[in-house]
Design a protein around this motif. Structure first.
Motif, PDB file in Angstrom:
ATOM      1  N   MET A   1       0.672  -1.174  -0.009  1.00 43.56           N
ATOM      2  CA  MET A   1      -0.083   0.056  -0.042  1.00 43.56           C
ATOM      3  C   MET A   1       0.917   1.200   0.062  1.00 43.56           C
ATOM      4  O   MET A   1       1.881   1.448   0.916  1.00 43.56           O
ATOM      5  CB  MET A   1      -0.993   0.150   1.119  1.00 43.56           C
ATOM      6  CG  MET A   1      -1.910   1.156   1.367  1.00 43.56           C
ATOM      7  SD  MET A   1      -2.708   1.369   2.761  1.00 43.56           S
ATOM      8  CE  MET A   1      -1.367   1.886   3.843  1.00 43.56           C
ATOM      9  N   THR A   2       0.381   2.187  -0.813  1.00 47.89           N
ATOM     10  CA  THR A   2       1.188   3.594  -0.745  1.00 47.89           C
ATOM     11  C   THR A   2       0.366   4.518   0.094  1.00 47.89           C
ATOM     12  O   THR A   2      -0.595   4.820  -0.451  1.00 47.89           O
ATOM     13  CB  THR A   2       1.233   3.990  -2.287  1.00 47.89           C
ATOM     14  OG1 THR A   2       1.974   3.087  -2.904  1.00 47.89           O
ATOM     15  CG2 THR A   2       2.187   5.290  -2.297  1.00 47.89           C
ATOM     16  N   PRO A   3       1.052   5.018   1.047  1.00 48.28           N
ATOM     17  CA  PRO A   3       0.375   6.001   1.887  1.00 48.28           C
ATOM     18  C   PRO A   3       0.101   7.334   1.310  1.00 48.28           C
ATOM     19  O   PRO A   3       1.070   7.644   0.479  1.00 48.28           O
ATOM     20  CB  PRO A   3       1.239   5.898   3.193  1.00 48.28           C
ATOM     21  CG  PRO A   3       2.486   5.599   2.541  1.00 48.28           C
ATOM     22  CD  PRO A   3       2.406   4.620   1.560  1.00 48.28           C
ATOM     23  N   ALA A   4      -1.046   7.918   1.645  1.00 52.14           N
ATOM     24  CA  ALA A   4      -1.143   9.221   1.212  1.00 52.14           C
ATOM     25  C   ALA A   4       0.109  10.133   1.760  1.00 52.14           C
ATOM     26  O   ALA A   4       0.406   9.988   2.920  1.00 52.14           O
ATOM     27  CB  ALA A   4      -2.555   9.796   1.631  1.00 52.14           C
ATOM     28  N   PRO A   5       0.591  11.028   0.889  1.00 47.68           N
ATOM     29  CA  PRO A   5       1.723  12.035   1.463  1.00 47.68           C
ATOM     30  C   PRO A   5       1.164  12.466   2.534  1.00 47.68           C
ATOM     31  O   PRO A   5       0.148  13.425   2.456  1.00 47.68           O
ATOM     32  CB  PRO A   5       1.856  12.787   0.160  1.00 47.68           C
ATOM     33  CG  PRO A   5       0.462  12.950  -0.768  1.00 47.68           C
ATOM     34  CD  PRO A   5      -0.005  11.212  -0.456  1.00 47.68           C
ATOM     35  N   THR A   6       1.793  12.758   3.625  1.00 43.16           N
ATOM     36  CA  THR A   6       1.532  13.620   4.864  1.00 43.16           C
ATOM     37  C   THR A   6       1.673  15.061   4.706  1.00 43.16           C
ATOM     38  O   THR A   6       0.719  15.434   5.546  1.00 43.16           O
ATOM     39  CB  THR A   6       2.529  12.910   6.152  1.00 43.16           C
ATOM     40  OG1 THR A   6       3.867  13.182   5.660  1.00 43.16           O
ATOM     41  CG2 THR A   6       2.270  11.654   6.334  1.00 43.16           C
ATOM     42  N   ASP A   7       2.345  15.523   3.790  1.00 46.18           N
ATOM     43  CA  ASP A   7       2.346  16.704   3.572  1.00 46.18           C
ATOM     44  C   ASP A   7       1.078  17.441   3.215  1.00 46.18           C
ATOM     45  O   ASP A   7       0.843  18.718   2.902  1.00 46.18           O
ATOM     46  CB  ASP A   7       3.537  17.354   2.559  1.00 46.18           C
ATOM     47  CG  ASP A   7       3.641  16.616   1.250  1.00 46.18           C
ATOM     48  OD1 ASP A   7       2.548  15.849   1.034  1.00 46.18           O
ATOM     49  OD2 ASP A   7       4.150  17.140   0.290  1.00 46.18           O
ATOM     50  N   GLN A   8       0.201  16.709   2.685  1.00 45.10           N
ATOM     51  CA  GLN A   8      -1.113  17.011   2.148  1.00 45.10           C
ATOM     52  C   GLN A   8      -2.304  16.715   3.008  1.00 45.10           C
ATOM     53  O   GLN A   8      -3.242  16.794   2.953  1.00 45.10           O
ATOM     54  CB  GLN A   8      -1.406  16.347   0.786  1.00 45.10           C
ATOM     55  CG  GLN A   8      -0.567  16.760  -0.427  1.00 45.10           C
ATOM     56  CD  GLN A   8      -0.799  16.274  -1.660  1.00 45.10           C
ATOM     57  OE1 GLN A   8      -1.950  15.897  -1.853  1.00 45.10           O
ATOM     58  NE2 GLN A   8       0.156  15.833  -2.388  1.00 45.10           N
ATOM     59  N   LEU A   9      -2.048  15.933   4.208  1.00 49.34           N
ATOM     60  CA  LEU A   9      -3.024  15.167   5.148  1.00 49.34           C
ATOM     61  C   LEU A   9      -2.817  16.316   6.471  1.00 49.34           C
ATOM     62  O   LEU A   9      -1.975  16.779   6.913  1.00 49.34           O
ATOM     63  CB  LEU A   9      -2.597  13.837   5.435  1.00 49.34           C
ATOM     64  CG  LEU A   9      -2.933  12.774   4.504  1.00 49.34           C
ATOM     65  CD1 LEU A   9      -2.251  11.381   4.909  1.00 49.34           C
ATOM     66  CD2 LEU A   9      -4.478  12.649   4.591  1.00 49.34           C
ATOM     67  N   ALA A  10      -4.079  16.108   6.982  1.00 47.48           N
ATOM     68  CA  ALA A  10      -4.207  16.944   8.433  1.00 47.48           C
ATOM     69  C   ALA A  10      -5.053  15.840   9.497  1.00 47.48           C
ATOM     70  O   ALA A  10      -5.753  15.060   8.905  1.00 47.48           O
ATOM     71  CB  ALA A  10      -4.857  18.263   8.197  1.00 47.48           C
ATOM     72  N   MET A  11      -5.022  16.202  10.533  1.00 52.25           N
ATOM     73  CA  MET A  11      -5.853  15.351  11.533  1.00 52.25           C
ATOM     74  C   MET A  11      -7.178  15.806  11.619  1.00 52.25           C
ATOM     75  O   MET A  11      -7.657  16.423  12.497  1.00 52.25           O
ATOM     76  CB  MET A  11      -5.091  15.396  12.906  1.00 52.25           C
ATOM     77  CG  MET A  11      -3.732  14.723  13.009  1.00 52.25           C
ATOM     78  SD  MET A  11      -3.550  14.359  14.757  1.00 52.25           S
ATOM     79  CE  MET A  11      -1.776  13.845  14.700  1.00 52.25           C
TER      80      MET A  11
END
Length: 552
Positions: A1-11
């Motif tokens: 699985m390729t995780p979503a880039p964390t620089d585009q994610l927020a909590m």
């Protein structure tokens, strides 16, 4: 699985997907209260990160936060030093923060606090990771260097998340902040999974038919470590963490200790404030010290009465309450009318995780020594099914002492230490670690007394943080939504709960911060203020984003 880039994610928590970080960044600010109410005192009970964020933002609105604290400022952001060794600290509570915690990082950046990568298992900054299960030890720097069964377990977890939790759809929606899609997917999952435990979710997955795979996943996990102490908790609690990438391996720590953040807010003067002169701080408004801990809360007409341990009795038009809600059941004599009967039931039913840590100082980072036979480091970040459970190593340079967290445990594993003295704990841990590292004399490198914490033994906390059990979603909803009081009777208005056990993300500072901002909105609204139309707050968008209400 390729995780979503964390620089585009927020909590962005799916129960209430309000973008607190965007609300904070908006040039219009969080809102304002009528000018004739500037200087109005508002009680803030608890000087942890939630209380000090609330006090900081209330001060910026021109109100006067009056802080009460029974212990030390910082709450579970508590850092302990080692005598004679400045710069070496042990973070006894919060110690690692995911970059997706964008609301928390707003304040870290506001104070210009430096951070450094945290040595989680298999993280890029971690020189070596050691896994010791069932008496067998494996060591490596990446998952590819571990036996294939660990990859099988990782694949099983990924498949479970895809099949059972609509992972890709939810991550994409959070990345795009598509609140409509988040609500549709999450509300469906809440109806389906509220009564299921985390272990039940795994056992019900076709990918985890092997008990051995479930056992390894529980003891090792992926990201920050094992998950088995969460197995009894609601599956929903874990999915929130996963969607938010809150427990991913690439976390950071605050250089000099996590307590620098709450202490910094206490003494920092914001660039923009209503009413107050430049240079005003929470500390200066409180004569450089908080008031003693609160012993009684009551109601006197429109005001709320606050009595403290020093005998002081004050009345306030609004009160922000941040400690663990269980303190309302014993250590604080709280009038029953401040909360509704269903809310009191939710307070009673709150479930806390227990947790313990033990730190010592080493003469140097000896764990980086290379074994002449194997070529491996003498020690590494360690995950084990024995009593230490998690060992973390903090290197401050070859000529400086190192900090060793020899044990980080939860629940039953934490309870095993409850009756031991600090020295007894250290003796047991060194004996257990000697079986994992038979050629390493760890004790010979220890140059300090142990520094320990068991949060379940702390009278002001009674546990580390909230984690809902299966079937407790309805209780959590009652506590989280308490900040919206438009339909509440007069006796229940003006008293606002916040803190991470009121949030949907217990155990993470982000939840404490965002729930504090809910309380700030509540106080502002209660006092007749409001937000700028271009920057609505969480209460303004409540009807649109409100957590789904399950039938009784």
């Amino acid at each position: 699985m390729t995780p979503a880039p964390t620089d585009q994610l927020a909590m962005l928590i799916p129960d209430f997907p309000f973008s607190y970080d965007e609300w904070l960044r908006h040039p219009a600010g969080l809102g304002q209260v009528p000018a004739d109410l500037h200087g109005t005192p508002v009680a803030v009970i608890g000087g942890g990160i939630s209380g000090l964020v609330a006090a900081y933002e209330l001060m910026r609105m021109g109100l006067r936060p009056v802080v009460y604290e029974a212990g030390q400022l910082g709450g579970r952001m508590r850092s302990a030093g080692f005598p004679g060794h400045p710069g070496c600290v042990a973070d006894l509570g919060a110690m690692r923060f995911a970059p997706t915690a964008r609301t928390l990082f707003h304040y870290i950046h506001e104070l210009d606090l430096p951070t450094s990568p945290f040595p989680n298992p298999l993280a890029p900054c971690t020189p070596s990771t050691v896994i010791n299960l069932n008496g067998v030890t494996h060591q490596g720097r990446s998952q590819m260097l571990l036996p294939s069964i660990y990859q099988e377990v990782a694949d099983a977890w990924d498949k479970t998340l895809r099949d059972k939790a609509e992972l890709f759809t939810m991550e994409d929606a959070i990345r795009r902040r598509d609140v409509d899609l988040i609500k549709v997917v999450w509300n469906r999952l809440v109806h389906r999974l509220d009564d299921q435990s985390f272990y039940g979710l795994l056992a019900d997955s076709a990918a985890f038919t092997s008990f051995r795979h479930r056992e390894i996943f529980g003891q090792v996990g992926f990201g920050a470590g094992g998950w088995d102490t969460d197995f009894p908790n609601s599956a929903l609690e874990i999915l929130r963490v996963v969607y938010a990438h809150a427990d991913d391996g690439e976390q950071v720590s605050i250089v000099g200790g996590a307590q620098r953040l709450p202490l910094g807010l206490w003494s920092h003067s914001p660039a923009r404030m209503a009413r107050w002169r430049p240079g005003t701080t929470i500390a200066s408004l409180n004569h450089d010290a908080p008031r003693p801990g609160v012993t009684r809360l009551g109601r006197d007409g429109a005001d709320i009465l606050v009595e403290d341990a020093g005998g002081g009795l004050s009345r306030f038009p609004a009160v922000v309450f941040t400690p663990h809600v269980w303190t309302l059941l014993g250590s604080i004599d709280c009038s029953a009318e401040l909360l509704s009967a269903p809310q009191w039931t939710a307070v009673e039913r709150t479930h806390y995780m227990s947790s313990s840590k033990l730190f010592v100082l080493s003469d140097r980072p000896f764990w980086l020594d290379t074994d002449e036979h194997t070529g491996e480091h003498a020690m590494g970040m360690t995950l084990t099914d024995r009593s230490p459970r998690g060992v973390y190593l903090f290197d401050h340079g070859p000529d400086r002492p190192g900090v060793m967290c020899l044990s980080y445990t939860w629940n039953d594993d934490s309870a095993k230490f409850r009756t031991m003295t600090d020295q007894q704990r250290l003796t047991v841990l060194l004996r257990r670690l000697s079986a994992i590292y038979p050629g390493v004399d760890i004790a010979s490198h220890v140059i300090s007394e142990p520094v320990t914490i068991s949060w379940e033994n702390e009278p002001l906390f009674m546990g580390a943080f909230k984690q809902n059990l299966p079937g407790q979603y309805r209780y959590q909803r009652r506590l989280f939504t308490q900040f919206v009081q438009r339909d509440a009777p007069a006796a229940q208005r003006g008293f606002f709960l916040c803190g991470d056990d009121v949030s949907w993300l217990g155990g993470f500072a982000e939840g404490a911060v965002t729930s504090a901002l809910n309380a700030v909105w509540g106080v502002m609204n209660h006092l007749g203020g409001g937000t700028d139309p271009t920057n609505p707050g969480p209460g303004d968008r409540f009807d649109e984003l409100a957590p789904v209400e399950l039938p009784l």
